[in-house]
Design an enzyme around this catalytic site. Structure first.
Site, short mmCIF file in Angstrom:
data_model
loop_
_atom_site.label_atom_id
_atom_site.label_comp_id
_atom_site.label_asym_id
_atom_site.label_seq_id
_atom_site.Cartn_x
_atom_site.Cartn_y
_atom_site.Cartn_z
N ASP A 141 8.69 -0.32 3.88
CA ASP A 141 7.24 -0.08 3.86
C ASP A 141 6.71 0.52 5.17
O ASP A 141 5.58 1.02 5.20
CB ASP A 141 6.50 -1.40 3.59
CG ASP A 141 6.70 -1.89 2.17
OD1 ASP A 141 7.24 -1.12 1.35
OD2 ASP A 141 6.33 -3.04 1.87
N ARG A 185 3.23 -2.68 -0.56
CA ARG A 185 2.41 -3.85 -0.91
C ARG A 185 1.05 -3.79 -0.23
O ARG A 185 0.01 -3.88 -0.88
CB ARG A 185 3.19 -5.09 -0.46
CG ARG A 185 2.49 -6.38 -0.54
CD ARG A 185 3.48 -7.48 -0.23
NE ARG A 185 4.30 -7.75 -1.38
CZ ARG A 185 3.95 -8.58 -2.37
NH1 ARG A 185 2.80 -9.21 -2.32
NH2 ARG A 185 4.73 -8.78 -3.38
O1 F6P Z 1 8.68 -5.37 1.64
C1 F6P Z 1 9.31 -4.38 0.93
C2 F6P Z 1 9.00 -4.43 -0.51
O2 F6P Z 1 9.74 -3.38 -0.98
C3 F6P Z 1 7.54 -4.37 -0.94
O3 F6P Z 1 7.01 -3.07 -0.94
C4 F6P Z 1 7.60 -4.98 -2.31
O4 F6P Z 1 6.37 -5.51 -2.71
C5 F6P Z 1 8.63 -6.04 -2.15
O5 F6P Z 1 9.51 -5.59 -1.16
C6 F6P Z 1 9.37 -6.37 -3.42
O6 F6P Z 1 10.30 -7.36 -3.15
P1 F6P Z 1 11.22 -8.11 -4.22
O7 F6P Z 1 10.92 -7.57 -5.57
O8 F6P Z 1 12.61 -7.84 -3.80
O9 F6P Z 1 10.86 -9.55 -4.09
#
Ligand code: F6P
Length: 362
Positions: A141, A185
């Site tokens: 991110d 996010r």
């Molecule tokens: O922090 C990185 C990120 O890719 C965010 O953009 C996303 O919301 C999150 O990880 C998703 O994480 P996971 O689905 O692995 O819990």
């Protein structure tokens, strides 16, 4: 200091983690003659000594181009707020003393924590409990402040731009509106920069609440000018003005952070209602977290890894390696985790997008 250091990777994985691990192991062994202990599955590995193993030059051979992390990771294991089952229900407890105790049992002189905002905040708390910690900034991110770039971001951008290139040709052939939902996010860096690089017509990011009528007008104007297709990039955290982010799964006692997802479908439904056009949605999802790291991320990861080892040699604890301009330096973990680095809606990159005629929804 004991001539043994530990390394763990925490939070969501990203391309370049193995380059960091390799950088740490090689420089610790080759330059300093130290031993390295690999701790599996983030801070969880310090709760179970069986999850700690020696890392040698042999262990890191061939891992530079590989995505993921050879150590494993988790974005759930916060030892200060750990979910345990008690009387049939999940309660959250502070088990950080066990982590500190195990750290000492392992005879490790310093810990390198590779992670994003969440993992580095845990590292900071451990530092306050006397663990000598050095941080390395990781996240696709790119939302960690005090570093110009985190590793992983560049590879994720490449993946998103490549997806946009591919969507372009099919959008044009079928005269469709193609929506690409990307990660992001809180920060819209991936959406914004891949959108510019991939020639998007609309970019929606969390920092700029959007107005659907403006998006529809922009697409209609394109049609009127003879472009019968449009490309929309929507960051998962984008939301309509006056509305909320789209949550795919609410937080619960096991996972304290809600899972985002669905903004693409939401925008598609609204666009389809106001325009007589075919709309399709692609959710890029975890493809952005996978794959072989780009040259930039391999180099940055290697530089961060070797810098972290040098920081330990210099006794620079409680600090994080970072990139400022073209130079690798360091900052306090406290400063790096104070706020997130968000896109400035009035900044140069958004201005560039809008000067290119890209609709940002405002
Ligand atoms: O922090 C990185 C990120 O890719 C965010 O953009 C996303 O919301 C999150 O990880 C998703 O994480 P996971 O689905 O692995 O819990």
């Amino acid at each position: 200091m004991s001539k043994k250091i530990g390394i763990l990777t925490g939070g969501g994985d990203c391309p370049g983690l193995n380059a960091v691990i390799r950088g740490v192991v090689k420089s610790a062994i080759i330059r300093h003659g130290w031993q390295v202990v690999g701790i599996e599955d983030g801070f969880d590995g310090l709760l179970d000594l069986k999850k700690c193993r020696p890392l040698t030059l042999e262990s890191v051979r061939g891992i530079l181009p590989r995505g993921g992390t050879i150590l494993g990771t988790t974005n759930r294991g916060n030892p200060f707020d750990y979910p345990v089952e008690q009387d049939g229900r999940i309660v959250r407890v502070d088990i950080s003393d066990r982590v500190v105790e195990n750290f000492r049992t392992l005879g490790i002189g310093a810990l390198i924590a590779v992670g994003g905002d969440g993992s580095l905040k845990i590292a900071l708390e451990l530092a306050k409990k006397g663990v000598p910690v050095v941080g390395i900034p990781k996240t696709i991110d790119n939302d960690l402040c005090e570093t110009d770039f985190t590793f992983g971001y560049n590879t994720a951008l490449e993946t998103a731009t490549d997806a946009l290139d591919k969507l372009h040709t099919t959008a044009e052939s079928h005269h469709r509106v193609m929506i690409l939902e990307v990660m992001g996010r809180y920060a819209g860096w991936i959406g914004l920069e891949s959108g510019i690089a991939g020639g998007a017509d609309v970019i929606l990011i969390p920092e700029i609440p959007f107005h659907l009528d403006k998006i529809c007008t922009a697409i209609k104007e394109r049609v009127a000018r003879g472009s019968r297709f449009s490309i929309v990039v929507a960051a998962e955290g984008a939301f309509p003005a006056g509305g909320d982010r789209i949550v795919a799964k609410e937080a619960d006692e096991r996972c304290t952070i809600e899972r985002l997802g669905g903004i693409g479908q939401y925008v598609a439904k609204e666009i389809a209602q106001c325009l007589d056009m075919d709309v399709r949605v692609t959710v890029l999802g975890h493809l952005q977290r996978g794959g072989s790291p780009t040259t930039f991320d391999r180099s940055l990861g290697s530089r961060f890894g070797t810098k972290a080892v040098q920081m330990i040699a210099d006794g620079e604890f409680g600090r994080m390696a970072c990139l400022k301009g073209r130079t690798i330096t360091s900052v306090t973990i406290e400063a790096a985790t104070k706020t997130l680095k968000l896109v400035d809606p009035e900044g140069e990159i958004v201005r560039t997008a809008e000067d290119l005629g890209i609709m940002t929804g405002r």
